[in-house]
Scaffold this motif. Sequence first.
Motif: not given
Length: 581
Positions: A289-302
Amino acid sequence: MANVTQHDNKSVAQQMAESGSFDYRKYKSYAPLSLKDRTWPDKQLTKAPIWCSVDLRDGNQALVKPMSVEQKVRLFNLLVKLGFKQIEIGFPSAAQPEYDFARKLIDDNLIPDDVTIQVLTQAREHLIAKTYEALRGVKRAIVHVYNSTSTVQREQTFGMNKEEIAAIAVQGAKWVKEYAAQNPDTDWQFQYSPESFTGTEVDYAIDVCNQVIDEWDPQNTKPVIINLPATVEMSTPNVFADQIEYMCRGLHQREHVIVSLHTHNDRGCGVAATELGLMAGADRVEGALLGNGERTGNMDTVTLAMNLYSQGIDPELDFSNVQEMIDICTEVTDLPVHPRHPWVGELVYTAFSGSHQDAIRKSLEFHNKKGLEHWEVAYLPINPADLGRDYEAVVRINSQSGKGGVAHVLERDYGIELPKWMHLHVSKVVQKVAEQTGSELRGKEIKAIFDEHFVAIPDGWNLRGYDLSTQDSQTLATFRIEAAEPLELQGKGQGALEALADALSQHYGVTMKVTQFDEHALRQGTDADAIASVCITVDGVESVASSINEDTTTANLQALLSAVGRAALTVGFLHKETTEA
């Protein structure tokens, strides 16, 4: 960074490289896969993928302060409410809180019957054994085993060749299958990830994945998941799509394999890469959700889900109460949501630009009058109400706003529908206040400005009463007006308004003309208040005013009186007043 002046036809980047301040030549350029017969560019997305949330694992491990068990439960319940049917809950063999969370979900019966939890483990036997221990008693689960296959990791991290790395994957697959057999009461599904897939030679990735598939032999059991992670995003989305299509062609028992994507956002293209990967044949998506994840983030499911929604595709996830989702996510992750975040940011449906506001207002009016079946509104790709957002946020007023935006706010919030000729008069006053304050003006502030400058009755210009009669198709009228001394004036005209203008012109000895006039009800019903707006010229000076009253005629007459009272301050005609009424 050193100051560089362009000269000798050398680019700034070349000069910087030569000066040593920035050397782009030290970065490796990844050559695209040469897939000449690619088919994905001709494909179109028509349905949602199988969704798997990795918020509780990938998202959690990227936090400065990882979530507590209680916070994880709250987020898990949110994910269930949003409609996720597969949820990766963590890495239970890696840390005690991860293990405890898995046990809490199982022991407290918090997993709905239609939801499958997923857990991650490295391809090491003691970690796999601990993983199955954490899952004891679960109804169904996906065991996700992985090892890194990339060139960099093989050479620099593990010091192993291709055969040795592939052997780790196969042995991990064997252990996963063996421990599952020891727990026959659970419905197991297996997943394998060649970690850092995008940094792995694609033919080698196919070879490793096929060895794992052959070990699990899904044609005689149940489908297995091959997850292809862009652990680090290294190339453009089209290159990733070629890799996925190539993999889909080369995997053994493809009809029994679910191809899954797990993209990261290092190049800012995580969603785009996933969309093209789905066109290239993938079936499933892991994201947060909202791209939270490592570095610049995971793929944003929203973002991906709303992209599908905006194209008329059911995303099979429910974001109709997006504020609840944001509130929970920000509380458990301690991460803010950017106001310009795609689809759900605070400002993404807000127009400050005057031309945008005017287009939105007109488009919404057209949409409502025509009763259009499909949403087609200028500058609004979807209806904000679908996400639980109200229209108050669509048009907001600052010094950049135009006349249409101010009119829209008054109509939206207070039912005051200004005539078009009045838009510019009101917006000029509102814009001046916005420029002076340097801040955004909310609806109540705009209403207060409108009341002060256009509705408030100037001292001495209050209508106290009137009498009307008709003679020879003309209106004869007597008006009683509050002044230093109460005035009683007579006039005539084609209607009450013209009769009042005639009376005032005679009394003050000025040339007065009504140039614009409008009236309408503020609310429907027999007791509806009416708003009247008048634009006049007095000796060539323009003045505008409005009045709200239960009686339409009273509203009209008071609007004219207020406009005259405001003109008097500019023209200064009160000294012309005759001594006789």
